[in-house]
Write a protein that holds these residues in place. Structure first.
Motif, mmCIF file in Angstrom:
data_model
loop_
_atom_site.group_PDB
_atom_site.id
_atom_site.type_symbol
_atom_site.label_atom_id
_atom_site.label_comp_id
_atom_site.label_asym_id
_atom_site.label_seq_id
_atom_site.Cartn_x
_atom_site.Cartn_y
_atom_site.Cartn_z
ATOM 1 N N VAL A 71 -3.934 3.136 10.736
ATOM 2 C CA VAL A 71 -3.477 2.683 9.416
ATOM 3 C C VAL A 71 -4.393 3.227 8.321
ATOM 4 O O VAL A 71 -3.920 3.672 7.271
ATOM 5 C CB VAL A 71 -3.392 1.140 9.362
ATOM 6 N N MET A 72 -5.693 3.229 8.568
ATOM 7 C CA MET A 72 -6.633 3.777 7.582
ATOM 8 C C MET A 72 -6.320 5.249 7.310
ATOM 9 O O MET A 72 -6.307 5.696 6.167
ATOM 10 C CB MET A 72 -8.081 3.636 8.077
ATOM 11 N N TYR A 73 -6.046 5.995 8.360
ATOM 12 C CA TYR A 73 -5.803 7.431 8.248
ATOM 13 C C TYR A 73 -4.454 7.738 7.601
ATOM 14 O O TYR A 73 -4.337 8.627 6.777
ATOM 15 C CB TYR A 73 -5.883 8.061 9.640
ATOM 16 N N MET A 107 -3.237 6.882 -0.028
ATOM 17 C CA MET A 107 -3.108 5.967 -1.162
ATOM 18 C C MET A 107 -4.269 6.163 -2.145
ATOM 19 O O MET A 107 -4.089 6.064 -3.360
ATOM 20 C CB MET A 107 -3.086 4.523 -0.674
ATOM 21 N N LEU A 108 -5.450 6.453 -1.624
ATOM 22 C CA LEU A 108 -6.623 6.610 -2.481
ATOM 23 C C LEU A 108 -6.725 7.996 -3.127
ATOM 24 O O LEU A 108 -7.398 8.147 -4.142
ATOM 25 C CB LEU A 108 -7.894 6.321 -1.683
ATOM 26 N N ASN A 109 -6.071 9.004 -2.550
ATOM 27 C CA ASN A 109 -6.155 10.352 -3.106
ATOM 28 C C ASN A 109 -5.811 10.427 -4.592
ATOM 29 O O ASN A 109 -6.521 11.087 -5.349
ATOM 30 C CB ASN A 109 -5.291 11.331 -2.303
ATOM 31 N N PRO A 110 -4.739 9.765 -5.073
ATOM 32 C CA PRO A 110 -4.466 9.835 -6.509
ATOM 33 C C PRO A 110 -5.616 9.308 -7.355
ATOM 34 O O PRO A 110 -5.925 9.855 -8.406
ATOM 35 C CB PRO A 110 -3.231 8.954 -6.693
ATOM 36 N N SER A 161 5.365 8.958 4.377
ATOM 37 C CA SER A 161 6.776 8.634 4.606
ATOM 38 C C SER A 161 7.246 8.989 6.016
ATOM 39 O O SER A 161 8.343 8.596 6.406
ATOM 40 C CB SER A 161 7.647 9.357 3.578
ATOM 41 N N THR A 162 6.439 9.698 6.783
ATOM 42 C CA THR A 162 6.843 10.008 8.156
ATOM 43 C C THR A 162 6.616 8.839 9.101
ATOM 44 O O THR A 162 7.301 8.748 10.115
ATOM 45 C CB THR A 162 6.088 11.229 8.710
ATOM 46 N N THR A 163 5.677 7.964 8.787
ATOM 47 C CA THR A 163 5.364 6.880 9.722
ATOM 48 C C THR A 163 5.543 5.477 9.141
ATOM 49 O O THR A 163 5.968 4.573 9.859
ATOM 50 C CB THR A 163 3.906 6.998 10.218
ATOM 51 N N ILE A 164 5.228 5.297 7.889
ATOM 52 C CA ILE A 164 5.193 3.946 7.318
ATOM 53 C C ILE A 164 6.560 3.259 7.305
ATOM 54 O O ILE A 164 6.648 2.088 7.688
ATOM 55 C CB ILE A 164 4.560 3.948 5.909
ATOM 56 N N PRO A 165 7.646 3.926 6.900
ATOM 57 C CA PRO A 165 8.935 3.213 6.932
ATOM 58 C C PRO A 165 9.294 2.691 8.330
ATOM 59 O O PRO A 165 9.737 1.559 8.479
ATOM 60 C CB PRO A 165 9.937 4.264 6.452
ATOM 61 N N MET A 195 0.831 -1.193 0.000
ATOM 62 C CA MET A 195 0.000 0.000 0.000
ATOM 63 C C MET A 195 0.878 1.260 0.000
ATOM 64 O O MET A 195 0.531 2.246 -0.638
ATOM 65 C CB MET A 195 -0.944 -0.005 1.202
ATOM 66 N N TYR A 196 2.002 1.181 0.706
ATOM 67 C CA TYR A 196 2.914 2.332 0.738
ATOM 68 C C TYR A 196 3.473 2.605 -0.658
ATOM 69 O O TYR A 196 3.519 3.760 -1.103
ATOM 70 C CB TYR A 196 4.039 2.068 1.746
ATOM 71 N N LEU A 197 3.872 1.553 -1.354
ATOM 72 C CA LEU A 197 4.406 1.728 -2.710
ATOM 73 C C LEU A 197 3.346 2.272 -3.664
ATOM 74 O O LEU A 197 3.642 3.130 -4.500
ATOM 75 C CB LEU A 197 4.965 0.403 -3.239
ATOM 76 N N VAL A 198 2.119 1.788 -3.551
ATOM 77 C CA VAL A 198 1.031 2.296 -4.393
ATOM 78 C C VAL A 198 0.826 3.783 -4.126
ATOM 79 O O VAL A 198 0.661 4.575 -5.055
ATOM 80 C CB VAL A 198 -0.274 1.507 -4.140
#
Length: 184
Positions: free
Chosen positions: A148-150, A156-159, A42-46, A1-4
């Motif tokens: 995680v949803m937030y 991820m869905l914004n694009p 990128s502030t939290t997921i990595p 999901m992060y990569l998407v």
């Protein structure tokens, strides 16, 4: 999901910057929203991915402060950019003949700058107070899912939400991909 999330938002930025037809206020704000979404995730997921991989939930106090600082800044900037985008659409719908006069490059730059300044002001005014006064309770599974949803799903869905329903963006993405395939 992060990569998407990262790839989808990067594609939006590339499509908007490479297609001169998309050099309008709406797409200017959309590309800034995409950049902000990349920074936000990128502030939290990595760190979360490292935590999952190593099973170590340790974070330094300085690391936590830094992560909270950027998380709050980019979350607030996301909200403000969405507000500015709503104003842009309001002007386009309610004052279509004056749109280009009202939404001139100076105003767009000023709105973006004000978004950043407001975020910084809100962060220092409210963010630190909330952070320092909060208790240290362990999050429940339910709050982890909401987090995680937030932090992942929405950016991820914004694009997809703001771009793939848009005919001009679809055309710009097709041009971007056709240029990429022709150069190989």
């Amino acid at each position: 999901m992060y990569l998407v999330c990262v790839i989808g938002n990067l594609l939006i930025i590339l499509a908007i910057s490479s297609d001169s037809h998309l050099h309008t206020p709406m797409y200017f704000f959309l590309s800034n929203l995409s950049f902000t979404d990349i920074c936000f995730t990128s502030t939290t997921i990595p760190k979360m991915l490292v935590t999952i991989q190593t099973q170590s939930k340790v974070i330094t106090y300085e690391g936590c402060l830094t992560q909270m600082y950027f998380f709050m800044i980019f979350a607030e900037l996301d909200d403000l950019l969405l507000t500015v985008m709503a104003y842009d659409r309001f002007v386009a719908v309610c004052h279509p003949l004056h749109y280009m006069v009202i939404m001139n490059p100076l105003l767009c730059g000023l709105l973006l700058l004000l978004s950043w300044l407001t975020v910084v002001s809100l962060f220092y005014g409210v963010g630190l107070g909330v952070y320092f006064t909060s208790g240290t309770v362990h999050p429940s599974r339910k709050s982890s899912i909401v987090s995680v949803m937030y932090t992942v799903v929405t950016p991820m869905l914004n694009p997809f939400i703001y771009s793939l329903k848009n005919r001009d963006m679809k055309g710009a993405l097709r041009k971007l991909f056709s240029r990429g395939s022709c150069s190989q």
